[in-house]
Write an enzyme that holds these catalytic residues in place. Structure first.
Site, PDB file in Angstrom:
ATOM      1  N   ASN A  20       0.818  -1.220   0.000  1.00 29.14           N
ATOM      2  CA  ASN A  20       0.000   0.000   0.000  1.00 29.14           C
ATOM      3  C   ASN A  20       0.848   1.265   0.000  1.00 29.14           C
ATOM      4  OD1 ASN A  20      -3.038   0.458   0.148  1.00 29.14           O
ATOM      5  ND2 ASN A  20      -2.234   2.063   1.494  1.00 29.14           N
ATOM      6  N   ASP A  21       2.060   1.200   0.522  1.00 26.11           N
ATOM      7  CA  ASP A  21       2.929   2.381   0.450  1.00 26.11           C
ATOM      8  C   ASP A  21       3.232   2.729  -1.006  1.00 26.11           C
ATOM      9  OD1 ASP A  21       3.195   3.105   3.075  1.00 26.11           O
ATOM     10  OD2 ASP A  21       5.099   2.085   3.390  1.00 26.11           O
TER      11      ASP A  21
END
Lengths: 404, 392
Positions: free
Chosen positions: A161-162
């Site tokens: 998700n980063d």
């Protein structure tokens, strides 16, 4: 031939991975990304010699600013007046407290685009929550869904998700640049990394709202569609007992034709000719026996040989590649030079390594990959370019502790 | 007419993508671009992707397609006949940007190279699984195979499970976002110079670019204490050894003593659950790795005795980034998403429901979710706009 984002000025207050990944890709495409750091903040993964920092901050210029000094904040205020984009991933309100928030900047720079990539977005009962990627994966449903049936403690094995928050941030910035052409002004973008993560379960969320189904993990089986074989299978070639030494191949027969071709690859064993395996639904219903049969074939061969044999007859298959496979063996990445060394030497590291953009522009090639810069390495160049400051004034500010 | 006030209002895009690029087309459509998606008369094959609506009184709708093909205008055509071919060329000629995936519906018939010769301002983003050249250029890579070759599976899963791919469409959502980035960056160049171009995108490289520590550890493990060069799959345990999912009462929770390990130890002391953590060796900053490992062990014991929801909320009050492992049902009823009105109304071919909202909020140009149509729903409207009756 200039790169597609030449001339775009980005002031980058972001740190760790999500924000720096957004600005890295924009810098790769020619934007002038000025990364703000300081001696005080350059600790842990924000230290310019930490591999995490080296990985995500190439193609940026480095400006050191002491934001605890009024002079440092004033320098940033002036830089904001010149910026096309200002980006941060602090908690909500930090830039405002420094006097470089959107409302104050847009009065003097109406074209400016601000993007705040906070964990939870502005407002709401969780807005102050502290998040890293594993936090987001958990609360967004990604950890619960990526795993095997009956377990909710596996999740994605890296900070997916980063990266995705960074890429979504880049899309938002580029869309706002296009919008500025029509609107004649910039705008502010409130991006919640949590909401980016929730968005990835779009079809499952619709399944909940429409059908009241709450999806569960399915391992490597497709959650909603029928295909088999569709799994990772163990292979020969293991050099030790450790998990890291295991060799696996992924095989995905998406059609009956591919299953027919795969039977041929396996040498048409008798078990595979049973009529229960003729249809995809039959193969899924008998998947335990199917996978046992396929494993008998794969476990004596190398994943590379299986992949080549399958792909030769149009059966989707691929080696489960680890880092060494990607860097040392992957012929496709070698052919495109995707993994490479950056330009310039970097202190004790000598060379630094990185990947390239995963796309190539035919008219405006982006083939400059410059190493990460030390904190404050570009103080003079940036402040001359953006604020017309003299080298002597910059040196004086450095000595006074404003630019460090 | 799909005229909106989104950030990309007025931009015309032709969507010739399959799973590998469709998320990029969705992102641009949801940002207000007018995105036309041609499909064969029998319907887009992706309309067969599950999950489907299960209302026995209505025709099932692919919720997968409704999500990924949101805000599109659907145009039904047969590229094999002369009329369909001509209509396809008209759609190409009205587009500012064409998004294509090799082998997807109507891509070959669209004759994009000829279109670029006619209109040098046209942007084409062409997605392939492995690039247009190279030993794997013709390899087939549905999601699982793409994830395996891209390095995802080797680090996802646990020691007692096979290597795993991410749930659903996580891998192609990476290539999809890159499609949107490539398209908008090329568009920025058009705005500056008038020059369009082709952009060639590799799904394989897209996935490899988003592996966080995987390549970093391989290249820099000597600079990272206790970090192996190659990581195995190891459940939820983060590469730094400081984040892992633990069992609590009533659920699972991702627990970490980062970023303030002293505050975490203090909290355990407050709870009288600290075991041996007050011993001097655990306050030596040079032994931070060993201290972290011991704190994680002590946390395992303590977390198992705690109710998951109050534990999560209390940790967050203390600014500790714990993450409650939420199911889809919990996510759908999440108070933060509700407070931000994140879920939005959907109109799925006449049926009203609720669904995912915007991944970003723009202050001036709203993200909107328009109604979703059946096969070829917008064909006639587009033919009229293109003056088909007059021109043909």
């Amino acid at each position: 031939m200039s790169r597609p984002l030449e001339g775009i000025r980005i002031l980058d207050f972001s740190h760790v991975l999500a924000g720096p990944f957004a600005t890295r890709i924009l810098g790769d495409m020619g934007a002038d990304v000025v990364k703000i750091n300081s001696a005080a903040r350059a600790v842990g993964a924000n230290k310019a010699t930490h591999p995490f920092y080296i990985m995500w901050n190439r193609n940026k210029r480095a400006l050191a600013v002491n934001m605890s000094s009024e002079e440092g904040r004033e320098t940033c205020r002036k830089l904001c007046e010149k910026a096309d984009i200002v980006i941060d991933n602090f908690s909500v309100g930090v830039l405002d407290r420094w006097g470089v928030g959107y409302e104050s900047t847009r009065k003097v720079n109406p074209g400016v685009i601000y993007i705040q990539m906070s964990g939870m977005g502005e407002g709401g009962p969780w807005s102050k929550f502290v998040t890293y990627a594993p936090t987001i994966h958990a609360i967004a449903g990604l950890t619960a869904l990526t795993g095997v049936p009956g377990r909710s403690d596996i999740g994605i094995g890296f900070s997916y998700n980063d990266h995705q928050a960074g890429l979504h941030g880049a899309v938002a910035i580029l869309a706002a640049l296009e919008s500025r052409q029509n609107l004649g002004r910039g705008q502010r973008i409130d991006m919640s990394q949590f909401e980016v993560g929730v968005n990835f379960s779009g079809p499952s969320l619709l399944d909940y709202f429409v059908n009241n189904n709450s999806s569960e993990p399915t391992g490597n089986k497709l959650p909603y569609d029928i295909a088999a074989p569709h799994a990772c299978y163990p292979c020969a070639g293991v050099s030790g007992d450790a998990v890291v030494d295991e060799r696996w191949v992924a095989i995905a027969c998406m059609t009956d034709e591919q299953w027919g071709a795969f039977k041929g690859v396996m040498g048409n064993p008798a078990w595979a000719d049973e009529s229960v395996f003729d249809s995809a639904s039959g193969r899924v219903e008998n998947v335990t026996r199917l996978d046992e049969g396929v494993t008998k074939y794969t476990q004596t061969l190398s994943p590379e040989d299986i992949m080549v044999a399958c792909q030769k007859v149009g059966v989707p298959a691929g080696v489960v590649q680890n880092a060494e496979d990607l860097v040392e063996r992957d012929p496709q990445l070698k052919q495109s030079g995707f993994l490479h060394t950056d330009e310039g030497e970097y202190g004790k590291f000598g060379v630094t390594y990185s990947d390239k953009l995963p796309f190539q522009f035919e008219a405006t090639p982006c083939d400059i990959y410059e190493r990460v810069h030390r904190v404050g390495e570009d103080n003079v160049a940036v402040l001359q370019d953006w604020l017309d400051m003299s080298e002597a004034d910059v040196k004086q500010a450095e000595e006074a502790g404003t630019l460090k | 007419m799909a005229e909106t006030k989104g950030a990309l209002a007025g931009l015309r895009i032709l969507d010739l993508c399959d799973e590998r690029g469709i998320y990029g087309a969705k992102m641009l459509a949801d940002l207000g671009a007018d995105v036309v998606r041609p499909e064969p008369p029998e319907g887009d094959s992706l309309r067969k992707r599950g999950p489907h609506s299960e209302d026995e009184n209505a025709t099932p709708v692919s919720l997968w397609h409704a999500f990924f093909a949101s805000n599109r205008r659907f145009f039904s055509l047969d590229p094999e006949n002369a009329e369909g071919q001509k209509q396809l060329q008209k759609l190409v000629d009205r587009a500012d940007i064409v998004l294509s995936c090799d082998g997807a519906f109507a891509v070959d018939a669209a004759q994009l190279e000829a279109a670029q010769s006619r209109r040098p301002e046209l942007v084409v983003v062409d997605t392939t699984s492995f690039g247009r050249e190279g030993p794997w250029a013709d390899y087939l890579a549905p999601d699982l195979v793409a994830a395996a070759l891209g390095g995802v599976c080797a680090v996802t899963g646990d020691a007692d499970t096979p290597p795993l791919k991410g749930f659903g469409e996580l891998n192609f959502m990476v290539s999809g976002v890159y499609v949107a980035i490539a398209a908008l960056s090329a568009l920025n160049h058009v705005r500056q110079s008038g020059e369009g171009q082709r952009v060639n995108l590799s799904v394989h490289e897209s996935i490899v670019s988003c592996l966080e520590h995987v390549l970093m550890a391989y290249w820099y493990h000597e600079s990272l204490p206790s970090t192996p060069r190659i990581f195995p799959r190891r459940g939820s345990l983060h590469w730094s050894d400081s984040y892992v999912v633990m069992k609590a009462k009533g659920g699972s929770i991702m627990v970490t003593p980062i970023p303030d390990i002293e505050a975490q130890i203090f909290w355990l002391v407050e709870q009288d659950a600290h075991q041996d953590l007050l011993e001097e060796k655990y306050s030596d900053p040079r032994q931070i790795m060993a201290t972290t490992r011991r704190v994680m062990e002590v946390l395992q014991d303590w977390v198992a005795t705690q109710d998951v929801e109050p534990l999560f909320l209390t940790a967050q009050e203390k600014h500790m980034p714990y993450g409650w492992v939420l199911s889809i049902e919990h996510v759908a009823n999440n108070p933060q998403l509700k407070a931000r009105d994140w879920f939005v109304p959907y109109d799925l071919a006449g049926a009203a429901t609720t669904g995912p909202g915007a991944p970003y909020l723009f202050s001036e140009t709203p993200w909107t979710m328009g109604s979703y149509g059946d096969t070829g729903a917008d064909t006639q409207a587009l033919l009229d706009e293109m003056g088909w009756g007059d021109a043909s």
